[in-house]
Design a protein around this motif. Sequence first.
Motif, PDB file in Angstrom:
ATOM      1  N   MET A  99      37.242 109.911  -0.400  1.00  0.00           N
ATOM      2  CA  MET A  99      37.072 108.448  -0.500  1.00  0.00           C
ATOM      3  C   MET A  99      38.490 107.919  -0.336  1.00  0.00           C
ATOM      4  SD  MET A  99      33.799 107.310  -2.580  1.00  0.00           S
ATOM      5  CE  MET A  99      34.385 105.693  -2.666  1.00  0.00           C
ATOM      6  N   VAL A 100      39.506 108.347  -1.382  1.00  0.00           N
ATOM      7  CA  VAL A 100      40.615 107.936  -1.575  1.00  0.00           C
ATOM      8  C   VAL A 100      41.517 107.782  -0.157  1.00  0.00           C
ATOM      9  CG1 VAL A 100      43.251 108.166  -2.543  1.00  0.00           C
ATOM     10  CG2 VAL A 100      40.957 108.439  -4.061  1.00  0.00           C
ATOM     11  N   TYR A 101      41.140 108.845   0.716  1.00  0.00           N
ATOM     12  CA  TYR A 101      41.733 108.965   2.041  1.00  0.00           C
ATOM     13  C   TYR A 101      41.341 108.025   2.795  1.00  0.00           C
ATOM     14  CZ  TYR A 101      42.269 111.253   6.697  1.00  0.00           C
ATOM     15  OH  TYR A 101      42.503 111.223   8.111  1.00  0.00           O
ATOM     16  N   TRP A 102      39.748 107.917   2.938  1.00  0.00           N
ATOM     17  CA  TRP A 102      39.263 107.049   4.048  1.00  0.00           C
ATOM     18  C   TRP A 102      39.758 105.508   3.278  1.00  0.00           C
ATOM     19  CZ3 TRP A 102      34.158 110.102   2.544  1.00  0.00           C
ATOM     20  CH2 TRP A 102      34.118 111.305   3.611  1.00  0.00           C
ATOM     21  N   LEU A 103      39.774 105.382   2.161  1.00  0.00           N
ATOM     22  CA  LEU A 103      40.121 104.079   1.773  1.00  0.00           C
ATOM     23  C   LEU A 103      41.763 103.825   2.244  1.00  0.00           C
ATOM     24  CD1 LEU A 103      38.200 103.671  -1.707  1.00  0.00           C
ATOM     25  CD2 LEU A 103      37.739 102.335   0.398  1.00  0.00           C
ATOM     26  N   VAL A 104      42.563 104.574   2.148  1.00  0.00           N
ATOM     27  CA  VAL A 104      43.798 104.315   2.486  1.00  0.00           C
ATOM     28  C   VAL A 104      43.899 104.206   3.940  1.00  0.00           C
ATOM     29  CG1 VAL A 104      46.066 105.380   2.805  1.00  0.00           C
ATOM     30  CG2 VAL A 104      44.969 105.900   0.549  1.00  0.00           C
ATOM     31  N   VAL A 105      43.169 104.838   4.671  1.00  0.00           N
ATOM     32  CA  VAL A 105      43.337 104.630   6.213  1.00  0.00           C
ATOM     33  C   VAL A 105      42.457 103.180   6.510  1.00  0.00           C
ATOM     34  CG1 VAL A 105      42.123 105.234   8.568  1.00  0.00           C
ATOM     35  CG2 VAL A 105      42.875 106.893   6.976  1.00  0.00           C
ATOM     36  N   ALA A 106      41.425 102.798   5.665  1.00  0.00           N
ATOM     37  CA  ALA A 106      40.818 101.476   5.836  1.00  0.00           C
ATOM     38  C   ALA A 106      41.867 100.336   5.591  1.00  0.00           C
ATOM     39  CB  ALA A 106      39.536 101.231   5.012  1.00  0.00           C
ATOM     40  N   ALA A 107      42.765 100.687   4.539  1.00  0.00           N
ATOM     41  CA  ALA A 107      43.701  99.643   3.983  1.00  0.00           C
ATOM     42  C   ALA A 107      44.907  99.459   5.129  1.00  0.00           C
ATOM     43  CB  ALA A 107      44.300 100.175   2.839  1.00  0.00           C
ATOM     44  N   ILE A 108      45.119 100.588   5.675  1.00  0.00           N
ATOM     45  CA  ILE A 108      46.162 100.489   6.862  1.00  0.00           C
ATOM     46  C   ILE A 108      45.419  99.795   7.874  1.00  0.00           C
ATOM     47  CG2 ILE A 108      47.375 101.885   8.388  1.00  0.00           C
ATOM     48  CD1 ILE A 108      47.609 104.163   6.116  1.00  0.00           C
ATOM     49  N   CYS A 109      44.529 100.101   8.267  1.00  0.00           N
ATOM     50  CA  CYS A 109      43.667  99.252   9.318  1.00  0.00           C
ATOM     51  C   CYS A 109      43.787  97.921   9.049  1.00  0.00           C
ATOM     52  CB  CYS A 109      42.481  99.681   9.572  1.00  0.00           C
ATOM     53  SG  CYS A 109      42.188 101.470  10.237  1.00  0.00           S
ATOM     54  N   ALA A 110      43.490  97.295   7.849  1.00  0.00           N
ATOM     55  CA  ALA A 110      43.252  96.146   7.385  1.00  0.00           C
ATOM     56  C   ALA A 110      44.738  95.432   7.538  1.00  0.00           C
ATOM     57  CB  ALA A 110      42.695  95.789   5.966  1.00  0.00           C
ATOM     58  N   PHE A 111      45.780  96.200   7.080  1.00  0.00           N
ATOM     59  CA  PHE A 111      46.875  95.436   7.060  1.00  0.00           C
ATOM     60  C   PHE A 111      47.605  95.299   8.745  1.00  0.00           C
ATOM     61  CE2 PHE A 111      51.593  96.115   7.624  1.00  0.00           C
ATOM     62  CZ  PHE A 111      51.949  95.116   6.875  1.00  0.00           C
ATOM     63  N   ILE A 112      47.125  96.321   9.547  1.00  0.00           N
ATOM     64  CA  ILE A 112      47.403  96.160  11.030  1.00  0.00           C
ATOM     65  C   ILE A 112      46.654  94.965  11.460  1.00  0.00           C
ATOM     66  CG2 ILE A 112      47.139  97.250  13.362  1.00  0.00           C
ATOM     67  CD1 ILE A 112      47.720  99.973  12.117  1.00  0.00           C
ATOM     68  N   ALA A 113      45.536  95.024  11.090  1.00  0.00           N
ATOM     69  CA  ALA A 113      44.737  93.557  11.822  1.00  0.00           C
ATOM     70  C   ALA A 113      45.286  92.382  11.113  1.00  0.00           C
ATOM     71  CB  ALA A 113      43.019  93.944  11.428  1.00  0.00           C
ATOM     72  N   TYR A 114      45.393  92.249   9.874  1.00  0.00           N
ATOM     73  CA  TYR A 114      46.201  91.176   9.533  1.00  0.00           C
ATOM     74  C   TYR A 114      47.512  90.778  10.050  1.00  0.00           C
ATOM     75  CZ  TYR A 114      48.035  87.806   5.949  1.00  0.00           C
ATOM     76  OH  TYR A 114      48.529  86.632   5.371  1.00  0.00           O
ATOM     77  N   GLY A 115      48.317  91.885   9.932  1.00  0.00           N
ATOM     78  CA  GLY A 115      49.674  91.663  10.768  1.00  0.00           C
ATOM     79  C   GLY A 115      49.526  91.162  12.128  1.00  0.00           C
ATOM     80  N   ARG A 116      48.660  91.634  12.994  1.00  0.00           N
ATOM     81  CA  ARG A 116      48.655  91.279  14.434  1.00  0.00           C
ATOM     82  C   ARG A 116      47.910  89.996  14.466  1.00  0.00           C
ATOM     83  NH1 ARG A 116      52.647  92.892  16.418  1.00  0.00           N
ATOM     84  NH2 ARG A 116      53.011  95.159  16.674  1.00  0.00           N
TER      85      ARG A 116
END
Length: 122
Positions: A99-116
């Motif tokens: 779950m920690v792994y999946w949440l880290v990947v989800a956070a990176i995805c959220a940052f990319i979406a927010y950044g773009r």
Amino acid sequence: MNIFLWVLQVLLALHTAVGAVWKFSHSAEQTMPSLKAIPSGVWMGMAILELICSVLLILPVLNKSWGISTSVGAIIIAAEMLLFCGLHLVSGEENFGPMVYWLVVAAICAFIAYGRLVLKPF
């Protein structure tokens, strides 16, 4: 910031493509016992969707007007990671490492979406 976002996008695209290839050769239960609720047809569909998302993440390199595709791909991948977390919780599994792994990947995805979408659009 633009270079940092591109590095994250490329790394996430590679990560997602490798995950898609993994799905073609392994069942959900082989990957993680808590994911056994996912039928094999859905599992294969997720693999195809992941390949599409990998392309969406790097598509703007060809044409900047396709910039929204990055955010769409990242949001879909984040949703998939959150789905995995939910299935893991429902299964009663007590090992929270995945779950920690999946949440880290989800956070990176959220940052990319927010950044773009907000910080540094194409």
